[in-house]
Design an enzyme around this catalytic site. Structure first.
Site, PDB file in Angstrom:
ATOM      1  N   ARG A 162      37.290  48.542  16.140  1.00  0.00           N
ATOM      2  CA  ARG A 162      38.170  48.868  17.050  1.00  0.00           C
ATOM      3  C   ARG A 162      38.549  47.575  17.744  1.00  0.00           C
ATOM      4  O   ARG A 162      38.729  47.599  19.144  1.00  0.00           O
ATOM      5  CB  ARG A 162      37.472  49.805  17.914  1.00  0.00           C
ATOM      6  CG  ARG A 162      37.339  51.336  17.230  1.00  0.00           C
ATOM      7  CD  ARG A 162      38.452  52.017  16.937  1.00  0.00           C
ATOM      8  NE  ARG A 162      38.470  53.463  16.400  1.00  0.00           N
ATOM      9  CZ  ARG A 162      38.139  53.472  15.353  1.00  0.00           C
ATOM     10  NH1 ARG A 162      38.092  52.717  14.407  1.00  0.00           N
ATOM     11  NH2 ARG A 162      37.954  55.090  14.970  1.00  0.00           N
ATOM     12  N   SER A 237      39.422  59.535  19.886  1.00  0.00           N
ATOM     13  CA  SER A 237      38.040  59.282  20.597  1.00  0.00           C
ATOM     14  C   SER A 237      38.276  58.463  21.882  1.00  0.00           C
ATOM     15  O   SER A 237      38.913  57.474  22.056  1.00  0.00           O
ATOM     16  CB  SER A 237      37.432  58.329  19.510  1.00  0.00           C
ATOM     17  OG  SER A 237      37.101  58.824  18.330  1.00  0.00           O
ATOM     18  N   GLU A 333      37.037  53.786  24.461  1.00  0.00           N
ATOM     19  CA  GLU A 333      37.809  53.007  23.625  1.00  0.00           C
ATOM     20  C   GLU A 333      39.455  52.955  24.107  1.00  0.00           C
ATOM     21  O   GLU A 333      39.939  52.134  23.514  1.00  0.00           O
ATOM     22  CB  GLU A 333      37.776  53.874  22.271  1.00  0.00           C
ATOM     23  CG  GLU A 333      38.017  53.319  20.962  1.00  0.00           C
ATOM     24  CD  GLU A 333      38.812  54.204  20.235  1.00  0.00           C
ATOM     25  OE1 GLU A 333      40.242  54.072  20.624  1.00  0.00           O
ATOM     26  OE2 GLU A 333      38.746  54.834  19.423  1.00  0.00           O
TER      27      GLU A 333
HETATM   28  N1  EPU Z   1      28.564  64.248  15.995  1.00  0.00           N
HETATM   29  C1  EPU Z   1      27.836  65.165  16.826  1.00  0.00           C
HETATM   30  N2  EPU Z   1      28.749  66.019  17.816  1.00  0.00           N
HETATM   31  C2  EPU Z   1      30.006  65.871  18.131  1.00  0.00           C
HETATM   32  C3  EPU Z   1      30.698  64.778  17.357  1.00  0.00           C
HETATM   33  C4  EPU Z   1      30.073  64.170  16.414  1.00  0.00           C
HETATM   34  O1  EPU Z   1      26.824  65.496  16.781  1.00  0.00           O
HETATM   35  O2  EPU Z   1      30.500  66.532  19.082  1.00  0.00           O
HETATM   36  C5  EPU Z   1      28.233  63.548  14.985  1.00  0.00           C
HETATM   37  C6  EPU Z   1      28.256  64.233  13.653  1.00  0.00           C
HETATM   38  O3  EPU Z   1      27.605  65.262  13.308  1.00  0.00           O
HETATM   39  C7  EPU Z   1      28.192  63.039  12.842  1.00  0.00           C
HETATM   40  C8  EPU Z   1      28.487  61.675  13.799  1.00  0.00           C
HETATM   41  O4  EPU Z   1      28.308  62.419  15.162  1.00  0.00           O
HETATM   42  O5  EPU Z   1      26.793  62.923  12.372  1.00  0.00           O
HETATM   43  C9  EPU Z   1      29.768  61.087  13.425  1.00  0.00           C
HETATM   44  O6  EPU Z   1      30.836  62.109  13.525  1.00  0.00           O
HETATM   45  P1  EPU Z   1      32.272  61.955  12.886  1.00  0.00           P
HETATM   46  O7  EPU Z   1      32.271  61.950  11.466  1.00  0.00           O
HETATM   47  O8  EPU Z   1      33.182  63.152  13.281  1.00  0.00           O
HETATM   48  O9  EPU Z   1      33.099  60.742  13.448  1.00  0.00           O
HETATM   49  P2  EPU Z   1      32.743  59.846  14.796  1.00  0.00           P
HETATM   50  O10 EPU Z   1      32.001  58.874  14.474  1.00  0.00           O
HETATM   51  O11 EPU Z   1      32.618  60.773  15.769  1.00  0.00           O
HETATM   52  C10 EPU Z   1      34.729  58.153  14.283  1.00  0.00           C
HETATM   53  C11 EPU Z   1      35.874  57.689  14.772  1.00  0.00           C
HETATM   54  C12 EPU Z   1      37.165  58.585  14.524  1.00  0.00           C
HETATM   55  C13 EPU Z   1      37.180  58.790  13.167  1.00  0.00           C
HETATM   56  C14 EPU Z   1      35.957  59.388  12.432  1.00  0.00           C
HETATM   57  C15 EPU Z   1      35.987  59.378  11.118  1.00  0.00           C
HETATM   58  C16 EPU Z   1      35.185  56.068  16.481  1.00  0.00           C
HETATM   59  C17 EPU Z   1      34.977  55.769  17.940  1.00  0.00           C
HETATM   60  N3  EPU Z   1      35.797  57.363  16.163  1.00  0.00           N
HETATM   61  O12 EPU Z   1      34.224  59.349  14.845  1.00  0.00           O
HETATM   62  O13 EPU Z   1      38.408  57.930  15.179  1.00  0.00           O
HETATM   63  O14 EPU Z   1      38.364  59.779  13.121  1.00  0.00           O
HETATM   64  O15 EPU Z   1      35.055  58.377  12.820  1.00  0.00           O
HETATM   65  O16 EPU Z   1      35.837  58.220  10.330  1.00  0.00           O
HETATM   66  O17 EPU Z   1      35.060  55.329  15.613  1.00  0.00           O
HETATM   67  C18 EPU Z   1      39.853  57.643  17.071  1.00  0.00           C
HETATM   68  O18 EPU Z   1      39.311  56.431  17.093  1.00  0.00           O
HETATM   69  O19 EPU Z   1      40.438  58.061  17.979  1.00  0.00           O
HETATM   70  C19 EPU Z   1      39.279  58.434  15.938  1.00  0.00           C
HETATM   71  C20 EPU Z   1      39.179  60.068  16.063  1.00  0.00           C
END
Ligand code: EPU
Length: 337
Positions: A162, A237, A333
């Site tokens: 990012r 995010s 972010e």
């Molecule tokens: N999780 C929770 N509770 C929540 C959300 C997530 O416990 O409410 C846990 C999930 O269970 C999982 C972990 O967090 O173990 C990761 O969750 P997820 O795969 O949904 O991805 P993220 O890390 O929350 C990142 C990116 C997203 C991208 C997804 C998929 C960032 C800041 N965000 O989210 O990007 O779509 O991975 O690759 O790196 C964006 O930048 O706007 C965005 C949506």
């Protein structure tokens, strides 16, 4: 090209915040862009792309320059590769769909990300195991101070999670006018190991997925977790996933052994901010018209008439409580103005 005054930006940011711009112009060619920069009616300049990664906390006493350059061009091709240039104002998802329809591989995991092509490199957009930098070849820019055009190679962009030079050393100095991607024509390097993609393909009994199959899987996953900005204002995010050192991580693990994490390097650990925010009790909460999405705690939402200040206040409350509870500092972010 027409410069407007006191223009509402409600339809120009995916949070749907009704702040006004003192001056506003939408430019459709590089010549118009240069003319606007040389005629600028106000010292303060604000570059607006798809408005999908920003939070406006008040009116902008500035000259808002909306980058509306359009066009897609195939620059060259070999047997297995193709170099495609897209102008900055092209909608990101529409461009990804264009590439998939042509059979060009590399961007399918980045389907349905809001925003425009020109702003994608600034924060090196990424999702489901793929980042923009993986297919980025170069970008063209106009230097604001001199109106000179300059190309940036991938190395010069200094991409990171990012992050890029456009958020650091070169911040506020250049306007990205187009981006060139290096994509595959035959031997696609697909990335389907991300859990939910695998699961979606298995559910559809797809063993050797096409680019379209992968894109459809990503679209289905995003639609199931992330709110559509056209229906519910949001900026994806809101926070970055924090990366912490071993010491902080060990301390955190002692208190929260159940927390998911990802080892970035032997000394750096990434913790999902969504998990931390959910742990702090915010998921699905609503305060007036500002809230935290029910299905993904990392996303703040505007239920209709929240002001940018209210959303910012909520973000700061979340940041404080997460720090108090877990010892981890989470950083926004989105760009806040
Ligand atoms: N999780 C929770 N509770 C929540 C959300 C997530 O416990 O409410 C846990 C999930 O269970 C999982 C972990 O967090 O173990 C990761 O969750 P997820 O795969 O949904 O991805 P993220 O890390 O929350 C990142 C990116 C997203 C991208 C997804 C998929 C960032 C800041 N965000 O989210 O990007 O779509 O991975 O690759 O790196 C964006 O930048 O706007 C965005 C949506």
């Amino acid at each position: 090209m027409r410069i407007e005054e006191n223009k509402s930006l409600k339809n120009y940011n995916t949070f749907g915040i009704g702040s006004n711009a003192r001056y506003f112009v939408s430019v459709e060619t590089i010549e118009e862009l240069k003319r606007a920069l040389s005629e600028k009616p106000s010292e303060e300049l604000f570059i607006l792309g798809g408005g999908s990664n920003m939070l406006l906390t008040g009116d902008l006493d500035a000259f808002v320059l909306h980058i509306n350059l359009k066009g897609i061009e195939i620059l060259k091709a070999t047997d297995n590769e193709v170099w495609v240039k897209a102008m900055a104002g092209e909608n990101w998802h529409a461009f990804v769909q264009y590439c998939i329809a042509k059979g060009f591989g590399g961007l399918e995991n980045l389907s349905l990300i809001p925003g425009n092509v020109g702003t994608a490199p600034i924060q090196n957009i990424g999702a489901y195991g793929v980042e923009l930098k993986d297919t980025f070849e170069s970008c063209n820019t106009v230097e604001i101070e001199t109106l000179k055009e300059r190309e940036f190679t991938k190395e010069e962009c200094a991409f990171d999670y990012r992050n890029s030079i456009f958020k650091n050393k070169a911040k506020g100095e250049y306007i990205i006018t187009s981006v060139t991607f290096r994509l595959t024509k035959k031997e696609h390097k697909t990335s389907i190991s991300y859990g939910d993609i695998k699961k979606n393909l298995a559910e559809r009994n797809i063993e050797t997925p096409t680019l379209k199959d992968i894109s459809e899987a990503v679209i289905a996953i995003r639609q199931s977790k992330l709110p559509d900005p056209k229906v519910l204002g949001n900026s994806g995010s809101f926070f970055k996933n924090p990366i912490v050192d071993s010491e902080t991580f060990q301390e955190f693990r002692r208190n929260f052994p159940e927390a998911p994490f990802y080892e970035v390097s032997p000394t750096d650990f990434k913790i999902p901010a969504g998990w931390l925010i959910e742990k702090a009790g915010f998921k699905g909460q609503r305060f007036g018209d500002a809230g935290i999405h029910k299905k993904q705690a990392l996303v703040l939402v505007n239920y209709g008439n929240a002001t940018g200040k209210e959303i910012w206040q909520l973000a700061m409350d979340i940041q404080k409580k997460v720090k108090e509870l877990t010892g981890i500092f989470i950083e926004p972010e989105v760009n806040v103005f």
